[in-house]
Scaffold this active site. Structure first.
Site, mmCIF file in Angstrom:
data_model
loop_
_atom_site.group_PDB
_atom_site.id
_atom_site.type_symbol
_atom_site.label_atom_id
_atom_site.label_comp_id
_atom_site.label_asym_id
_atom_site.label_seq_id
_atom_site.Cartn_x
_atom_site.Cartn_y
_atom_site.Cartn_z
ATOM 1 N N LYS A 275 7.617 1.010 1.004
ATOM 2 C CA LYS A 275 8.325 0.508 -0.184
ATOM 3 C C LYS A 275 9.520 1.390 -0.543
ATOM 4 O O LYS A 275 10.639 0.914 -0.694
ATOM 5 C CB LYS A 275 7.388 0.477 -1.414
ATOM 6 N N SER A 276 9.250 2.660 -0.672
ATOM 7 C CA SER A 276 10.263 3.601 -1.118
ATOM 8 C C SER A 276 11.379 3.754 -0.072
ATOM 9 O O SER A 276 12.572 3.708 -0.411
ATOM 10 C CB SER A 276 9.554 4.938 -1.345
ATOM 11 N N LEU B 80 0.818 -1.213 0.000
ATOM 12 C CA LEU B 80 0.000 0.000 0.000
ATOM 13 C C LEU B 80 0.853 1.264 0.000
ATOM 14 O O LEU B 80 2.038 1.219 0.395
ATOM 15 C CB LEU B 80 -0.884 0.015 1.259
ATOM 16 N N SER B 81 0.256 2.362 -0.395
ATOM 17 C CA SER B 81 0.914 3.654 -0.261
ATOM 18 C C SER B 81 1.220 3.883 1.229
ATOM 19 O O SER B 81 0.362 3.649 2.084
ATOM 20 C CB SER B 81 -0.043 4.745 -0.768
ATOM 21 N N GLY B 82 2.444 4.276 1.519
ATOM 22 C CA GLY B 82 2.842 4.513 2.907
ATOM 23 C C GLY B 82 3.298 3.275 3.645
ATOM 24 O O GLY B 82 3.625 3.331 4.839
ATOM 25 N N SER B 83 3.354 2.132 2.950
ATOM 26 C CA SER B 83 3.756 0.884 3.634
ATOM 27 C C SER B 83 5.270 0.816 3.834
ATOM 28 O O SER B 83 5.758 -0.037 4.574
ATOM 29 C CB SER B 83 3.274 -0.341 2.847
ATOM 30 N N SER C 244 1.700 -1.918 -7.295
ATOM 31 C CA SER C 244 1.429 -3.148 -8.078
ATOM 32 C C SER C 244 0.346 -3.987 -7.398
ATOM 33 O O SER C 244 0.616 -5.068 -6.886
ATOM 34 C CB SER C 244 2.709 -3.958 -8.307
HETATM 35 N N1 LIG Z 1 -5.399 6.685 -6.772
HETATM 36 C C1 LIG Z 1 -4.182 6.395 -6.340
HETATM 37 N N2 LIG Z 1 -3.921 5.158 -5.835
HETATM 38 C C2 LIG Z 1 -2.685 4.861 -5.407
HETATM 39 N N3 LIG Z 1 -1.632 5.731 -5.436
HETATM 40 C C3 LIG Z 1 -1.835 6.966 -5.936
HETATM 41 C C4 LIG Z 1 -3.113 7.348 -6.394
HETATM 42 N N4 LIG Z 1 -3.025 8.639 -6.836
HETATM 43 C C5 LIG Z 1 -1.761 9.035 -6.658
HETATM 44 N N5 LIG Z 1 -1.034 8.043 -6.115
HETATM 45 C C6 LIG Z 1 0.412 8.125 -5.885
HETATM 46 O O1 LIG Z 1 1.010 7.302 -6.884
HETATM 47 C C7 LIG Z 1 1.879 6.352 -6.291
HETATM 48 C C8 LIG Z 1 1.575 4.924 -6.769
HETATM 49 O O2 LIG Z 1 2.029 4.729 -8.060
HETATM 50 P P1 LIG Z 1 2.336 3.260 -8.561
HETATM 51 O O3 LIG Z 1 2.852 3.420 -9.945
HETATM 52 O O4 LIG Z 1 3.193 2.575 -7.579
HETATM 53 O O5 LIG Z 1 0.861 2.608 -8.552
HETATM 54 S S1 LIG Z 1 0.369 1.267 -9.253
HETATM 55 O O6 LIG Z 1 1.395 0.227 -9.049
HETATM 56 O O7 LIG Z 1 0.171 1.515 -10.686
HETATM 57 O O8 LIG Z 1 -0.897 0.938 -8.600
HETATM 58 C C9 LIG Z 1 1.653 6.386 -4.797
HETATM 59 O O9 LIG Z 1 2.958 6.397 -4.265
HETATM 60 P P2 LIG Z 1 3.368 5.578 -2.959
HETATM 61 O O10 LIG Z 1 2.743 6.336 -1.844
HETATM 62 O O11 LIG Z 1 4.861 5.685 -2.974
HETATM 63 O O12 LIG Z 1 2.899 4.156 -3.079
HETATM 64 C C10 LIG Z 1 0.873 7.656 -4.539
HETATM 65 O O13 LIG Z 1 1.732 8.652 -4.072
HETATM 66 N N1 LIG Z 2 10.136 1.068 9.953
HETATM 67 C C1 LIG Z 2 9.814 1.877 8.929
HETATM 68 N N2 LIG Z 2 10.088 1.491 7.667
HETATM 69 C C2 LIG Z 2 9.733 2.292 6.615
HETATM 70 N N3 LIG Z 2 9.136 3.491 6.731
HETATM 71 C C3 LIG Z 2 8.841 3.908 7.971
HETATM 72 C C4 LIG Z 2 9.161 3.133 9.120
HETATM 73 N N4 LIG Z 2 8.750 3.790 10.213
HETATM 74 C C5 LIG Z 2 8.201 4.952 9.776
HETATM 75 N N5 LIG Z 2 8.259 5.031 8.429
HETATM 76 C C6 LIG Z 2 7.754 6.163 7.619
HETATM 77 O O1 LIG Z 2 6.651 5.685 6.849
HETATM 78 C C7 LIG Z 2 6.609 6.362 5.592
HETATM 79 C C8 LIG Z 2 6.653 5.341 4.478
HETATM 80 O O2 LIG Z 2 6.535 6.022 3.259
HETATM 81 P P1 LIG Z 2 7.141 5.493 1.904
HETATM 82 O O3 LIG Z 2 8.459 4.820 2.109
HETATM 83 O O4 LIG Z 2 7.074 6.615 0.933
HETATM 84 O O5 LIG Z 2 6.082 4.345 1.540
HETATM 85 P P2 LIG Z 2 5.563 3.891 0.101
HETATM 86 O O6 LIG Z 2 6.724 4.022 -0.861
HETATM 87 O O7 LIG Z 2 5.154 2.468 0.310
HETATM 88 O O8 LIG Z 2 4.436 4.793 -0.233
HETATM 89 C C9 LIG Z 2 7.812 7.304 5.549
HETATM 90 O O9 LIG Z 2 7.380 8.592 5.949
HETATM 91 C C10 LIG Z 2 8.741 6.701 6.594
HETATM 92 O O10 LIG Z 2 9.593 7.654 7.188
#
Ligand SMILES: Nc1ncnc2c1ncn2[C@@H]1O[C@H](COP(=O)(O)OS(=O)(=O)O)[C@@H](OP(=O)(O)O)[C@H]1O
Ligand SMILES: Nc1ncnc2c1ncn2[C@@H]1O[C@H](COP(=O)(O)OP(=O)(O)O)[C@@H](O)[C@H]1O
Length: 203
Positions: A38-39, A33-36, A106
């Protein structure tokens, strides 16, 4: 694809390209998920590998959507095409002998399987960021969950668009209870145990 396009084999194999770098090509595929995390985790692993002298390349969701995939949105159809293209690009980087880290939501199992099938056995490593939605939403690093909950954005993964969790990922990490360093250590151990950080034979 046109019938008039012919595949050309390279004179130098991916194994030869990798062995000059003293490593084995592979793809670490971060999904979640977003915020999980990954990055964050992919970047931390990239830094750790770089400092150990390995040749890597990181592909990250937001960045790829600024360039190569700027024409794609978040409909199911566009996400499928997003992952297909990223799979192909990841394969090109692995063919260049690199250790590739790809961090994309994904959300669909079939798309991840498609990418897995582009790689020789053992070279596609699915890393499931199994951080609970509640933690991701609480973090909300880009404020997107808040916007999704208020209806300002639609088709947001985990809210009003599905995420299919991997059934058999190679590695599962929950960043709600694992530190960044612990995640990186876990990933390095996996790569070392499988000799992926040494030059390998032809796959
Ligand atoms: N509707 C919606 N759903 C999910 N995510 C959204 C959406 N709109 C914008 N974003 C931003 O785009 C990032 C996800 O892009 P991805 O290319 O990883 O998505 S996917 O694999 O095609 O589902 C995702 O980044 P991460 O937070 O790093 O996961 C979001 O910041
Ligand atoms: N143990 C941890 N591992 C990864 N991120 C963490 C952790 N604890 C807190 N965080 C915070 O959670 C957020 C994760 O965001 P991000 O890496 O951008 O996730 P994603 O790429 O899945 O959207 C960041 O703000 C990061 O600093």
């Amino acid at each position: 694809m046109s019938d008039h396009i012919v595949w050309h084999d390279h004179k130098i194999s991916r194994t030869e390209r990798a062995s000059i770098k003293h490593q084995h090509p592979c793809l670490l595929w971060f999904t979640g998920l977003s915020g999980s995390g990954k990055s964050t985790i992919a970047n931390a692993l990239d830094v750790a590998l770089y400092h150990e002298g390995y040749h890597t390349f990181l592909l990250d969701g937001d960045n790829v959507r600024h360039g190569l995939n700027r024409d794609l949105g978040f409909s199911n159809e566009d996400r499928v095409e997003n992952i297909r293209r990223i799979g192909e690009v990841s394969k090109l980087f692995a063919d260049a002998g690199l250790i590739v880290l790809s961090a994309f939501i994904s959300p669909f199992a079939s798309d991840r399987r498609l990418v897995r099938n582009m790689f020789p056995a053992g070279e596609f490593i699915e890393v499931f960021m199994d951080t609970p939605l509640a933690t991701c939403e609480e973090r909300d690093p880009k404020g997107l969950y808040r916007k999704a909950r208020s209806g300002e954005i639609h088709d947001f993964t985990g809210i009003d668009s599905p995420y299919e969790a991997p059934a058999h990922p190679e590695i599962t990490l929950d960043t709600s209870n694992l530190s960044v360093d612990a995640c990186v250590e876990n990933l390095l151990c996996y790569l070392k145990e499988r000799d992926l950080l040494k030059p390998g034979g032809d796959a």
